[in-house]
Design an enzyme around this catalytic site. Structure first.
Site, PDB file in Angstrom:
ATOM      1  N   GLY A 106      36.385  26.756  20.645  1.00  0.00           N
ATOM      2  CA  GLY A 106      36.966  25.434  20.436  1.00  0.00           C
ATOM      3  C   GLY A 106      36.520  24.741  19.166  1.00  0.00           C
ATOM      4  O   GLY A 106      36.901  23.612  18.909  1.00  0.00           O
ATOM      5  N   HIS A 458      36.451  23.930  28.310  1.00  0.00           N
ATOM      6  CA  HIS A 458      35.512  23.733  27.210  1.00  0.00           C
ATOM      7  C   HIS A 458      34.112  23.445  27.731  1.00  0.00           C
ATOM      8  O   HIS A 458      33.125  24.047  27.317  1.00  0.00           O
ATOM      9  CB  HIS A 458      36.018  22.582  26.334  1.00  0.00           C
ATOM     10  CG  HIS A 458      35.100  22.251  25.198  1.00  0.00           C
ATOM     11  ND1 HIS A 458      34.169  21.236  25.287  1.00  0.00           N
ATOM     12  CD2 HIS A 458      34.942  22.817  23.990  1.00  0.00           C
ATOM     13  CE1 HIS A 458      33.490  21.184  24.158  1.00  0.00           C
ATOM     14  NE2 HIS A 458      33.940  22.133  23.351  1.00  0.00           N
ATOM     15  N   ARG A 580      -9.126  27.769  24.503  1.00  0.00           N
ATOM     16  CA  ARG A 580      -9.514  26.679  23.601  1.00  0.00           C
ATOM     17  C   ARG A 580     -10.653  25.903  24.253  1.00  0.00           C
ATOM     18  O   ARG A 580     -10.421  25.107  25.157  1.00  0.00           O
ATOM     19  CB  ARG A 580      -8.336  25.728  23.375  1.00  0.00           C
ATOM     20  CG  ARG A 580      -7.196  26.302  22.541  1.00  0.00           C
ATOM     21  CD  ARG A 580      -6.110  25.235  22.391  1.00  0.00           C
ATOM     22  NE  ARG A 580      -5.163  25.513  21.344  1.00  0.00           N
ATOM     23  CZ  ARG A 580      -3.925  25.999  21.552  1.00  0.00           C
ATOM     24  NH1 ARG A 580      -3.524  26.279  22.771  1.00  0.00           N
ATOM     25  NH2 ARG A 580      -3.105  26.201  20.525  1.00  0.00           N
ATOM     26  N   ARG A 635     -12.439  30.905  21.936  1.00  0.00           N
ATOM     27  CA  ARG A 635     -12.598  30.302  20.614  1.00  0.00           C
ATOM     28  C   ARG A 635     -13.647  29.208  20.676  1.00  0.00           C
ATOM     29  O   ARG A 635     -13.586  28.338  21.557  1.00  0.00           O
ATOM     30  CB  ARG A 635     -11.275  29.696  20.161  1.00  0.00           C
ATOM     31  CG  ARG A 635     -11.427  29.044  18.805  1.00  0.00           C
ATOM     32  CD  ARG A 635     -10.146  28.490  18.313  1.00  0.00           C
ATOM     33  NE  ARG A 635      -9.767  27.294  19.043  1.00  0.00           N
ATOM     34  CZ  ARG A 635      -8.629  26.644  18.804  1.00  0.00           C
ATOM     35  NH1 ARG A 635      -7.768  27.102  17.930  1.00  0.00           N
ATOM     36  NH2 ARG A 635      -8.347  25.558  19.484  1.00  0.00           N
ATOM     37  N   GLU A 767      -5.952  31.109   9.896  1.00  0.00           N
ATOM     38  CA  GLU A 767      -5.144  29.892  10.017  1.00  0.00           C
ATOM     39  C   GLU A 767      -4.936  29.197   8.687  1.00  0.00           C
ATOM     40  O   GLU A 767      -4.254  28.178   8.615  1.00  0.00           O
ATOM     41  CB  GLU A 767      -5.839  28.892  10.942  1.00  0.00           C
ATOM     42  CG  GLU A 767      -6.109  29.414  12.323  1.00  0.00           C
ATOM     43  CD  GLU A 767      -6.852  28.405  13.171  1.00  0.00           C
ATOM     44  OE1 GLU A 767      -6.193  27.638  13.869  1.00  0.00           O
ATOM     45  OE2 GLU A 767      -8.094  28.382  13.118  1.00  0.00           O
ATOM     46  N   GLY A 788      -3.599  32.128  13.879  1.00  0.00           N
ATOM     47  CA  GLY A 788      -3.330  30.788  14.405  1.00  0.00           C
ATOM     48  C   GLY A 788      -2.146  30.259  13.621  1.00  0.00           C
ATOM     49  O   GLY A 788      -2.292  29.542  12.639  1.00  0.00           O
ATOM     50  N   THR A 789      -0.966  30.647  14.073  1.00  0.00           N
ATOM     51  CA  THR A 789       0.225  30.355  13.266  1.00  0.00           C
ATOM     52  C   THR A 789       0.619  28.884  13.316  1.00  0.00           C
ATOM     53  O   THR A 789       1.432  28.446  12.511  1.00  0.00           O
ATOM     54  CB  THR A 789       1.400  31.243  13.696  1.00  0.00           C
ATOM     55  OG1 THR A 789       1.455  31.234  15.127  1.00  0.00           O
ATOM     56  CG2 THR A 789       1.216  32.662  13.196  1.00  0.00           C
ATOM     57  N   ASN A 790       0.045  28.122  14.256  1.00  0.00           N
ATOM     58  CA  ASN A 790       0.322  26.675  14.234  1.00  0.00           C
ATOM     59  C   ASN A 790      -0.291  26.082  12.967  1.00  0.00           C
ATOM     60  O   ASN A 790       0.377  25.417  12.184  1.00  0.00           O
ATOM     61  CB  ASN A 790      -0.292  25.973  15.454  1.00  0.00           C
ATOM     62  CG  ASN A 790       0.202  26.552  16.756  1.00  0.00           C
ATOM     63  OD1 ASN A 790       1.299  27.079  16.817  1.00  0.00           O
ATOM     64  ND2 ASN A 790      -0.624  26.467  17.790  1.00  0.00           N
ATOM     65  N   ASP A 791      -1.590  26.331  12.808  1.00  0.00           N
ATOM     66  CA  ASP A 791      -2.241  25.804  11.607  1.00  0.00           C
ATOM     67  C   ASP A 791      -1.741  26.503  10.348  1.00  0.00           C
ATOM     68  O   ASP A 791      -1.562  25.871   9.309  1.00  0.00           O
ATOM     69  CB  ASP A 791      -3.766  25.939  11.716  1.00  0.00           C
ATOM     70  CG  ASP A 791      -4.364  24.724  12.421  1.00  0.00           C
ATOM     71  OD1 ASP A 791      -4.033  23.597  12.007  1.00  0.00           O
ATOM     72  OD2 ASP A 791      -5.119  24.913  13.382  1.00  0.00           O
ATOM     73  N   CYS A 854      -2.066  33.896  18.344  1.00  0.00           N
ATOM     74  CA  CYS A 854      -2.221  32.989  19.483  1.00  0.00           C
ATOM     75  C   CYS A 854      -1.610  31.621  19.211  1.00  0.00           C
ATOM     76  O   CYS A 854      -1.729  30.714  20.014  1.00  0.00           O
ATOM     77  CB  CYS A 854      -3.687  32.858  19.870  1.00  0.00           C
ATOM     78  SG  CYS A 854      -4.714  32.169  18.564  1.00  0.00           S
TER      79      CYS A 854
HETATM   80  C1  PEP Z   1      -3.182  27.732  15.775  1.00  0.00           C
HETATM   81  O1  PEP Z   1      -3.521  27.004  14.846  1.00  0.00           O
HETATM   82  O2  PEP Z   1      -2.154  28.438  15.747  1.00  0.00           O
HETATM   83  C2  PEP Z   1      -3.987  27.774  17.010  1.00  0.00           C
HETATM   84  C3  PEP Z   1      -3.691  28.629  17.962  1.00  0.00           C
HETATM   85  O3  PEP Z   1      -4.968  26.859  17.134  1.00  0.00           O
HETATM   86  P1  PEP Z   1      -4.708  25.326  17.545  1.00  0.00           P
HETATM   87  O4  PEP Z   1      -3.286  25.220  17.946  1.00  0.00           O
HETATM   88  O5  PEP Z   1      -5.636  25.048  18.665  1.00  0.00           O
HETATM   89  O6  PEP Z   1      -5.040  24.626  16.298  1.00  0.00           O
HETATM   90 MG    MG Z   2      -5.520  26.165  14.905  1.00  0.00          MG
END
Ligand code: PEP
Ligand code: MG
Length: 894
Positions: A106, A458, A580, A635, A767, A788-791, A854
């Site tokens: 659509g 739809h 953590r 950690r 990180e 630590g793929t967030n940081d 992680c």
């Molecule tokens: C990160 O940084 O990906 C991580 C796992 O550590 P935190 O989220 O606790 O900083």
């Molecule tokens: Mg981190």
């Protein structure tokens, strides 16, 4: 010069294509070609490629060769059909349909009946045994579609004129309109077109065709199409193909009609006859829910030969595509024509069921079955459902269009849905029917309820695609969108803002909130035997078992408590990838941390640390026990300090009040001093991770002691503890060396004190971009890396994790700078390259370096495939996502 250049071919006859050419011919075109070559009854036609569309969009005009190629194919078509486009006494009419590589239901344009004009409409009537009503009905449809999609007149204008005419004639049903009515409507529509556009409807059939093709090209970039692609993560630069197909008519009497069929139920996966049929109508009527359809099974009584032929074709298609197919067809005066087929969208539940059914039928193997489902679908099956034992107040029932249990406040329009959900409310969007303009509201609603339209309307199609709960066609509900109210058959009125609950699995609608319970699939993962008899659970279990046997990546969980560890283990976690420890310092223990931070003498510091030690040790004993025999990555503390210290402003006020009362030198004062001293402009870049461990002497050593004493205790108790001590936010090898030597010293002490041999690893998180660049040296000291793929995302993009989602991310997503947040799905081209580099450097200096991730990306389907590709050993994610990660790791290996 043109003559020695290879000319691009832009137009393909149906017989020249195949289902594997979706890139070039679009899904619709490729499948029309496939059906033609299978010998199925497809009306003849040809396809303009996506390449032509891309060239058009890039240049702002059609590529030069296109017009000639279209002419050649049109000529061939005319020859085959024995009539020319728009021929006055017997017109060839064509449909002009969009069709991109990925289905965008659509979202883009279609124009039917191209070739009709003031003259050829009479020719059509004469040919159709003098059926003038049919001819003028077709003409008014062309005018409305062409007027709105090609000439840009609001479709509402035409809709309103039709409604007015019906009111005039005292009917609600367009079947009650006669030829005179349609002739009037044609005149009205033509006038509306010239009034709104300043020019007349083009009478030249070829001009109509060219304009319709251009409109289809342009529809690739309409706002709703752009939004849909962003939602579905469809690349923005693919372009659409255009299928041009000789018209067959479902609107020439009651022995004609149009319908949609599925080879299996797209909601449950059950085998049977599923679909809708509408007599004396053209295709768009079904999708728009203009009149209510009849179930496909009724076609058997209406037209047995077509019904039998359709069933046989459905079987052919399933056998050929080896999957659920959906089909659009038309019956023209008793003759069946196939207008479209494709591998059909389905609910998560249906996906798992169908995959194993096809295995059992011998059509596909388990490897293929694994590819037929995905982690998002599994996550959907882990959604809660309504509690069957709870009290509920049923006010209506519609079709179970897209499963799930949704509770929310009723809204009647897209704008309100967006506004209310922006302020954190759960909403249910209630409409008579939806159209593509409702998309924004559908995206942000918890559920969608319509009073009209079938499972292929739809609302149903789009909701299923988005995994949104949907009940459609609840026709006992009288929905008044303008007055913002709906009424049930027994008189219950529901106003905007009232709470309702809708069950997309049963189609039920309840007034008020119904409590929800966990899904059977979750109960299965939790080991609840009561869930085992369920057919869906059995299908999921079989596919999971295959995924587990296929995958290379291990899956661990991010957990911080013994209870969560136990749960994660039941969900299939093969250890802990991130515990953590700062999460263990929350709650009552926060004051102990405050003591540590405000300590002025080393004795005060010692005291604070010794108070924490036994508590930490108990935590670790519980976790190591729950994960006995599996690795547990713990950690050391990484608290952005602002999360731990009291709020500066609140504390200042409290202290000022104390001052007023003349109270001095209290604990609050000391705390305020510390908070002031430690205040950071950007705590995310501040005194965190290893830095904290280095500046607060004894902190990391205390944690290491707690971990290793717990390990000693578990070992002595006959357990098999496998702790891995992980240092956060390391940038240089020196940091790691310092901390590591402290840990080794503590370990030696404990081994002596307790006369036990400790087995553990010391490793680091990666990180920071600098850690990536220094990965070779760091790997010299670290036994493992965990990304630590967030940081790493925060530090690579320079985006503050805590602030960014609320500030400019919306704009970035709107502008397509990224299709999805890089905190959700790993940015392969940037952050991903850093991961790849650190893997290479790390393994170069330590070939047996153990590698995991992680960050949140460890549970994201797309990212998991990337981590597998770069050679990590495991991913770690929240317990609930562990099954999702197991499945995706299996798919990635396939
Ligand atoms: C990160 O940084 O990906 C991580 C796992 O550590 P935190 O989220 O606790 O900083
Ligand atoms: Mg981190």
């Amino acid at each position: 010069m043109g003559h020695d250049r290879v000319m691009t071919k832009y137009v393909y006859a149906f017989s020249e294509g195949s289902k594997d050419q979706k890139d070039l011919l679009g899904g619709k075109g490729a499948n029309l070609a496939e059906m033609t070559n299978l010998g199925l009854p497809v009306p003849p036609g040809f396809i303009i490629s996506t390449e032509a569309c891309r060239a058009y969009l890039a240049e702002g005009r059609e590529p030069e060769a296109l017009s000639e190629e279209v002419s050649a194919h049109l000529e061939a078509l005319q020859k085959e059909m024995g009539k020319t486009l728009g021929q006055a006494d017997d017109p060839l009419l064509v449909s002009v349909r969009s069709g991109a590589k990925f289905s965008m239901p659509g979202m883009m344009e279609t124009v039917l009946n191209v070739g009709l004009n003031d003259e050829s409409v009479r020719g059509l009537a004469a040919k159709a045994d003098g059926d003038e009503r049919f001819a003028y009905d077709s003409y008014r449809r062309l005018l409305a579609m062409f007027g709105s999609t090609v000439l840009g007149v609001e479709s509402e204008v035409f809709h309103q004129a039709l409604e007015d005419l019906k009111n005039d004639r005292g009917t609600k049903n367009d079947l009650d309109l006669d030829v005179g009515d349609f002739q009037d409507l044609v005149a009205t529509y033509k006038k509306l077109i010239s009034d709104h556009t300043g020019s007349d409807f083009p009478q030249d059939p070829r001009e109509q065709l060219d304009m319709a093709v251009r409109a289809v090209f342009d529809s690739w970039n309409t706002e709703r199409a752009v939004l849909y692609r962003r939602q579905e993560r469809i690349p923005a630069d693919l372009g659409t193909a255009v299928s041009i197909c000789s018209m067959v008519f479902g609107n020439c009497g009651m022995n004609s009609g149009t319908g949609v069929a599925f080879t299996r139920d797209p909601a449950s996966g059950a085998q049977g006859i599923y679909g809708d049929y509408l007599q004396n109508a053209q295709g768009e009527d079904v999708v728009a829910g203009i009149r209510n359809t009849v179930p496909l099974a009724d076609l058997e009584d209406i037209n047995k030969p077509s019904y039998d032929e359709l069933l046989a074709i459905m079987e052919t298609l399933e056998g050929h595509y080896k999957d659920l197919c959906d089909i659009e067809f038309t019956v023209e005066r008793g003759k069946l024509w196939m207008l479209q087929t494709r591998v059909g969208k389905r609910t998560a539940e249906a996906a798992f069921r169908i995959a194993v059914q096809l295995v059992d039928q011998g059509l596909i193997g388990m490897d293929e079955a694994l590819q037929r489902v995905n982690g998002d679908q599994l996550a959907q099956l882990m959604f809660p459902r309504f509690d069957v034992d709870a009290e509920r107040n049923l006010i209506g029932k519609g079709m179970n269009a897209s499963p799930g249990a949704a509770v929310g406040k009723v809204v009647f329009d897209s704008t309100t849905a967006v506004e209310w959900s922006d302020r954190g409310e759960d909403v249910i969007l209630v409409r008579r029917e939806t159209n593509p303009d409702d998309l924004k509201g559908m995206v942000c609603a918890k559920g969608i309820l319509t009073s009209r339209g079938g499972k292929t309307s739809h609302a149903a199609v789009v909701a299923r695609g988005m995994g949104r709960t949907c009940v459609c066609g609840a026709d006992s509900l009288d929905v008044d969108v303008k007055k913002k109210v709906f009424t049930s058959a027994d008189g219950v009125t529901v106003n905007e803002g009232d709470v309702i609950s809708i069950d997309g699995t049963t189609g039920e609608v309840f007034v008020g909130e119904v409590p929800v319970v966990d899904s059977f699939v979750v109960r299965h993962f939790e080991g609840d035997e009561a869930a085992e008899g369920d057919e869906l659970v059995a299908a999921v279990a079989r596919i999971m078992e295959h995924a587990d046997s296929a995958r290379r990546l291990a899956v661990r969980a991010n957990v911080d408590t013994p209870e969560d560890s136990t749960r994660a283990r039941r969900f299939g976690a093969q250890g802990i990838g991130l515990c953590r420890t700062e999460h263990m310092f929350l709650g009552e223990r926060k004051t102990l941390v405050e003591h540590l931070i405000v300590a002025e003498t080393s004795q005060e510091q010692e005291e604070a640390l010794s108070a924490l030690l036994p508590q930490q040790r108990e935590d670790f004993i519980g976790i190591l026990e729950a994960m006995d025999g599996l690795p547990v990555t713990i950690r050391l503390i990484d608290p952005p300090l602002h999360e731990f210290l009291p709020d500066y402003t609140e504390l200042s006020v409290a202290v000022a009040l104390e001052d007023e009362r003349g109270e001095r030198d209290t604990k609050q004062h000391k705390l305020l001093d510390a908070v002031t001293r430690l205040h950071e402009q950007n705590p995310m870049l501040g005194l965190r991770g290893v830095r904290l461990g280095i500046v607060i002497p004894g902190l990391f050593a205390m944690q290491a002691r707690a971990i290793l004493e717990a390990t000693a205790e578990r070992t002595k108790a006959g357990g098999d503890p496998q702790p891995e001590i992980m240092i956060p936010l390391v940038a240089s090898v020196q940091e790691l060396e310092l901390v590591r030597s402290d840990i080794i010293k503590v370990a030696g002490e404990i081994e002596d004190e307790r006369e036990v041999k400790l087995s553990f690893k010391v490793g680091t998180m990666i990180e920071l971009p600098r850690a990536v660049m220094a990965a070779s040296e760091i790997a010299g000291v670290a036994e493992f890396f965990s990304f630590g793929t967030n940081d790493l995302t925060q530090m690579t993009w320079g985006f503050s994790r805590d602030d960014v989602e609320a500030s400019f991310f919306g704009t970035y997503l709107d502008k397509g700078i990224f299709g999805v947040s890089p905190f959700e799905t790993l940015d392969r081209d940037g952050v991903g390259q850093l991961v790849r580099l650190a893997v290479e450097k790390g393994r170069e200096s330590r070939p047996d370096l153990h590698l995991g991730v992680c960050g949140e990306h460890g549970g994201d389907p797309d990212s998991i495939h990337f981590f597998d590709e770069v050679g990590l050993d495991y991913v770690s994610c929240s317990p609930f996502r562990v099954p999702v990660a197991r499945l995706e790791a299996g798919r990635s290996a396939g």
